[in-house]
Each structure stands twice: as structure tokens, then as C-alpha cells.
Design a protein around this motif. Structure first.
Motif, PDB file in Angstrom:
ATOM      1  N   ASP A   1      -3.719   7.338  -2.923  1.00 54.11           N
ATOM      2  CA  ASP A   1      -3.454   6.133  -2.131  1.00 54.11           C
ATOM      3  C   ASP A   1      -3.814   4.911  -2.964  1.00 54.11           C
ATOM      4  O   ASP A   1      -4.960   4.763  -3.413  1.00 54.11           O
TER       5      ASP A   1
ATOM      6  N   LYS B 275       0.666   5.069   0.694  1.00 54.69           N
ATOM      7  CA  LYS B 275      -0.249   6.032   1.327  1.00 54.69           C
ATOM      8  C   LYS B 275       0.563   7.141   1.974  1.00 54.69           C
ATOM      9  O   LYS B 275       1.512   6.870   2.728  1.00 54.69           O
ATOM     10  N   ASP B 276       0.179   8.375   1.675  1.00 56.01           N
ATOM     11  CA  ASP B 276       0.813   9.553   2.279  1.00 56.01           C
ATOM     12  C   ASP B 276       2.332   9.522   2.134  1.00 56.01           C
ATOM     13  O   ASP B 276       3.070   9.873   3.075  1.00 56.01           O
TER      14      ASP B 276
ATOM     15  N   HIS C 255      -8.954   7.710   2.666  1.00 59.88           N
ATOM     16  CA  HIS C 255      -7.956   7.531   1.618  1.00 59.88           C
ATOM     17  C   HIS C 255      -8.137   8.586   0.530  1.00 59.88           C
ATOM     18  O   HIS C 255      -9.258   8.897   0.124  1.00 59.88           O
ATOM     19  N   SER C 256      -7.013   9.091   0.072  1.00 58.72           N
ATOM     20  CA  SER C 256      -7.036  10.089  -0.998  1.00 58.72           C
ATOM     21  C   SER C 256      -6.917   9.392  -2.348  1.00 58.72           C
ATOM     22  O   SER C 256      -6.693   8.181  -2.427  1.00 58.72           O
TER      23      SER C 256
ATOM     24  N   ILE D  97       0.857  -1.183   0.000  1.00 65.83           N
ATOM     25  CA  ILE D  97       0.000   0.000   0.000  1.00 65.83           C
ATOM     26  C   ILE D  97       0.894   1.235   0.000  1.00 65.83           C
ATOM     27  O   ILE D  97       1.824   1.342   0.806  1.00 65.83           O
TER      28      ILE D  97
ATOM     29  N   LEU E 116      -7.514   3.045  -3.615  1.00 66.30           N
ATOM     30  CA  LEU E 116      -8.209   2.677  -2.382  1.00 66.30           C
ATOM     31  C   LEU E 116      -9.400   3.577  -2.090  1.00 66.30           C
ATOM     32  O   LEU E 116     -10.354   3.157  -1.428  1.00 66.30           O
ATOM     33  N   TYR E 117      -9.385   4.802  -2.578  1.00 61.92           N
ATOM     34  CA  TYR E 117     -10.483   5.722  -2.257  1.00 61.92           C
ATOM     35  C   TYR E 117     -11.795   5.280  -2.909  1.00 61.92           C
ATOM     36  O   TYR E 117     -12.877   5.703  -2.490  1.00 61.92           O
TER      37      TYR E 117
END
Length: 506
Positions: free
Chosen positions: A407, A272-273, A403-404, A270, A484-485
Motif C-alpha cells: 500500500d 491499496k488492495d 496497511h500492507s 493512494i 503507508l505501513y
């Protein structure tokens, strides 16, 4: 014996393609009907001519879906064939959404009455209908990568059938899952053995059963599905031509969780950020050394007195007998000294280092499907007892944070990860996505294409090179880039009466 192991070493140096599969037990597979003809994933929508062109080892074209709508959530996908390692692309992939229907269905009018315990007075069961369930259908979203070896048969079969086995195993426990979520209606006191719930009674649950979580049930369903898939291949390999084996990596979005089941050396990460969360472990002969050694220790007959379950830092020779040498066994994570004995001259169960490590000097994978007839070269030593289809399952809570659009879950075969790290992947993802507008539905397809292009590199002279003129991947490469969003967790709610029966937009 010496000549045999000279051949074995040649197999290790030559890679998995040079490994022969013993076919005496299962008959000559060449004479059997092919279970599934070679093809690329359906969602690519390739013609026969395009499939042929995609296997060009010289140009290695990168393939992406013709229509992004063929994949759930407009997820990204890209693949490329190897640089001549095998005739066909032995990777396979699958992406599908399916519904799980709870076992409680609307009874027929004549079934609305059953006998009470006294069997003299009928009891109305109108409340046992789907309208009393909080939801009628439970959506599941499934992505999978299968990395084949020594043939395409096992990967093709797993691509076509594993999602079916996953669905069946989830249905086996869906009533208990719904019960634990508080979504099943109460049973009538007189309907314990005679209602439509009779096959799955929920009375008298033990404390052990009560402590089993929904996550435990879903993980168990995935594990059981993997085992059944391998058994399915074993049953049909004498009827159909199913050559070789494959590793398997599955991402299942179910209710409010992401479940990643891995049996092999593909990897899920994953992004993310700006950080990476690794959702799978790479299973290799080196990482599974202790499991393999312990099996050899418990069942030495599997080694046929030609391999040793002990591990030494180098090959032991006759001149070493009586000398002290470092060693480790299945119970040891560190190293200690022992005096070398004649029995230590046998070949090590795990032979070689790094990507060249092999189980019984034969195969470089330890988990996955198939390989049921694989044997050590010119011997009666079976490899399959040391290979397992059981996956490791990791769980990620999709509701733990928001989640953005940047992501993503990256699923990649080892052809990608052999030349790319998690950290480099984060950089590549961020660099790629910033070039595409967030409203562009094809941005994840372009992302997958960029990742594959990086790992494949460019042909310079007669070699494929990546940035810094480093060696690129010569293996098959497969990538899913899953936003993921786009996942909408199932709204389970707290009250049956306040819930609707609508299906979330997946």
C-alpha cells in the motif's frame, strides 16, 4: 488589440515558457540577487557536475536518491528533466520530519507560583509541566512536490520555506488540538490570566469553538501556511530574484491522519488492495471555470473590458451578432441559448480546451505560488487576482485499516499524470512491487523509478514514446512512492497518568 491577441494566441500554442512576466512594477529582476541558487533536492546528494548532467534534455537520465535513508520511512523518489521544454528541471521536492513541541514547558523555579484572583495568596502551579502532558513532542512527516513554470524561483523558495510555514501554523493551534485530544493538564482556578497558559486561555469556549474538530484545525493550518507562503514570495520579490510561479502538493502525516493539500495540477493517489483512492483534485482553468467566471462577474474591472466572463463553445465573431448561440456563466453547469451581442465579442476569460486552456489566454494553472507580476501580453491586465494559493485539503484516516507493504501513496507532478491514469498507476505499482522482495528497503525507490521510466518512455528517433508507441511525457516528471505501513500513528491514549513521553518510531 487584434495584434495583441494574435500574440496571445501564439503564447497559448507555445505553452507557458513563452509567457513574458511584466517586470516594470517590481524592477528588473535580472539585477536582483538570487534568493536560492538552482539546485536539485538535498536528499539526492548530487554534486555540481551531477546536477549539470541531470539537465541533459537528450538523454533525460532518471535520478534517484544516493542513499534511501535520506528519506522518511525509506520512501521512494525519482525524477527526470523535460525533453527541452525549459532549460532547467522546474519541479522541486521536499521530504522532512519535524517535531511540534507543545506550548506548556517546565516553568523556572521562580515561576512556579502566581497570584490567585485576589492577588493576595500564591497558588502552586507545579502541575503545569510537560510531565503532565501525555506526550512531549508530536512528530510530523512532510512530503511535497512543487511544479514550477516560467522559471525556478518560486518552486525553489517554496521547497525551502513552505514546511517552515506549515510548522508555524500548526504551532499556532497546537494547544487547542491537544486540548481537544484531552492531553492538556487542567488549569489552576487562579491561573486564568497569569499562568503560562495566559496567551492561550481555554475558558469560556463558545459552542462554535467547541464544534471545531482537530481535522478542521489542521486543514486550516495548511491553508493558512499556503497563503503565507505566497505572501512571503510577494514581499521578497522586489528584493530577491524570484521568477515565475509553481503549483504545490503536500502530504502531511500528523497524529493519526494523512492530510493532502493541493494547489495546482499535481496529484496524490493512494494505491491499496489493487484499487486507487484519489486524494487530490486537478485544478485547471477548465475545472475552475466557475470560480474564475464568478470573480470576473463580481469584479468586471479586472477584465479591463477586453475579456468576458461568459463562456461560449467557440469564438464569437461579428457575423454572429443577433444570432442565437449556446453559452454558460458562473452560475451554470449546463448550457443555454442567448442572442449574441457586441459585448460578447470579447476574449473569453478561459481560452482554449484541455491542456491548452489558459486563464486570460496566458497561463495554464489556477492555483499555486508566485506569478505576482504576470500580466496579459502587452497590456496592464494582471493575472494574479484570478490565481489563488489556497489549497484543497483532503483527509485520510491512517487507523481506518491495516496497511500492507504494497500500500503506497503516490505523489506525482503533472508530467507523470499527463500520460498516466489512476488505473494504469495501480497496474504499474502492483507489477513493479512484485519483482522486489518485501524486505528490500529499496523497493519503493525502484517503484518510483519504474513509474518515472514509464511516463518518460524511450527515445525513438527524435520523439519519446511510451508503450504502444504512444507519445510519452515531455515535461519534468517527479514521483514520491510512500509506504503507508511504515507510519506509526501517535498513541494518544485515554489517561494522562498512564501515558509515556516517548516519541513513536517514525
Amino acid at each position: 488589440m487584434l495584434n495583441r491577441f494574435k500574440s496571445v494566441v501564439e503564447n497559448v500554442m507555445g505553452g507557458i515558457q513563452s509567457i513574458p512576466h511584466n517586470t516594470e512594477k517590481a524592477g528588473n529582476p535580472e539585477s536582483l540577487e538570487i534568493k536560492y541558487a538552482y539546485a536539485r533536492p538535498d536528499f539526492l546528494q548530487l554534486t555540481h557536475e551531477e546536477v549539470h548532467v541531470s539537465a541533459d534534455h537528450a538523454s533525460r537520465p532518471i535520478l534517484v536518491p544516493r542513499s534511501i535513508e535520506r528519506l522518511p520511512w525509506n520512501a521512494g523518489y525519482a525524477e527526470v528533466i523535460n525533453g527541452g521544454k525549459s532549460k532547467y528541471n522546474e519541479d522541486q521536492a521536499k521530504a522532512v520530519q519535524f517535531m511540534l513541541k507543545p506550548p506548556c514547558v517546565q516553568p523556572n523555579s521562580e515561576d512556579n507560583r502566581v497570584l490567585s484572583k485576589k492577588k493576595t495568596e500564591p497558588v502552586e502551579l507545579k502541575h503545569i509541566t510537560t510531565t503532565n502532558l501525555s506526550i512531549k513532542n508530536i512528530p510530523c512527516t512532510y512530503f511535497a512536490i512543487f511544479d514550477g513554470h516560467a522559471g525556478t524561483g518560486a518552486a525553489l523558495m517554496a521547497m525551502n520555506l513552505l514546511d517552515y510555514h506549515v510548522k508555524e501554523k500548526l504551532l499556532d493551534c497546537i494547544d487547542l488540538i491537544l486540548s481537544k485530544k484531552g492531553l492538556l493538564p487542567p488549569q489552576s482556578p487562579g491561573a486564568e490570566q497569569n499562568s503560562i497558559y495566559a496567551a492561550t486561555p481555554r475558558y469560556g469556549m463558545t459552542s462554535k469553538e467547541s464544534s471545531i474538530s482537530v481535522e478542521d484545525l489542521v486543514c486550516g493550518a495548511l491553508e493558512a501556511a499556503f497563503v503565507e507562503m505566497d505572501n512571503h514570495i510577494a514581499r521578497e520579490r522586489t528584493t530577491f530574484r524570484i521568477i515565475g510561479g509553481c503549483t504545490a502538493l503536500v502530504a502531511l502525516f500528523f497524529m493519526d491522519k494523512l492530510y493532502v493539500a493541493n494547489a495546482g495540477d499535481c496529484r496524490a493517489v493512494i494505491v491499496k488492495d489493487g484499487t486507487s483512492i484519489q486524494m487530490s483534485k486537478d485544478f485547471t482553468p477548465e475545472s475552475e471555470r466557475q470560480r474564475l467566471q464568478y470573480l470576473g462577474y463580481l469584479q468586471p474591472e479586472l477584465l479591463h473590458n477586453e475579456f468576458t466572463h461568459l463562456d461560449f463553445p467557440r469564438r464569437v465573431h461579428k457575423k454572429d451578432i443577433g444570432k442565437r448561440m449556446l453559452y454558460r456563466d458562473a452560475q451554470m453547469s449546463g448550457w443555454a441559448y442567448k442572442t449574441v451581442e457586441e459585448g460578447d465579442l470579447k476574449f473569453p476569460l478561459v481560452f482554449g480546451d484541455g491542456k491548452r486552456a489558459r486563464v486570460l489566454a496566458t497561463i495554464g494553472v489556477t492555483r499555486g505560488f508566485g506569478d505576482h507580476d504576470l500580466m496579459v501580453h502587452d497590456s496592464n491586465i494582471h493575472i494574479k487576482p484570478f490565481l489563488t494559493p489556497v489549497p484543497e485539503v483532503k483527509v485520510y484516516d491512517m487507523t481506518s485499516c491495516k496497511h500492507s507493504e504494497d500500500d503506497v501513496l503516490i505523489l506525482g507532478s503533472d508530467g507523470y499524470w499527463d500520460v498516466t491514469s489512476n488505473e494504469k498507476t495501480v497496474d504499474l505499482v502492483l507489477e513493479s512491487l512484485k519483482h522486489y522482495h518485501k524486505g528490500d528497503q529499496s523497493r519503493y525507490t525502484r517503484l518510483a523509478q519504474d513509474l518515472v521510466m514509464f511516463a518518460r518512455g524511450l527515445l525513438k528517433g527524435r520523439a519519446w514514446k511510451t508503450e504502444g508507441d504512444k507519445s510519452a511525457s515531455g515535461d519534468d516528471i517527479t514521483i514520491f512512492a510512500i509506504p503507508l505501513y511504515r507510519y506509526k500513528p501517535l498513541n494518544l491514549g485515554k489517561s494522562r497518568t498512564s501515558q509515556t513521553n516517548s516519541i513513536p518510531n517514525s
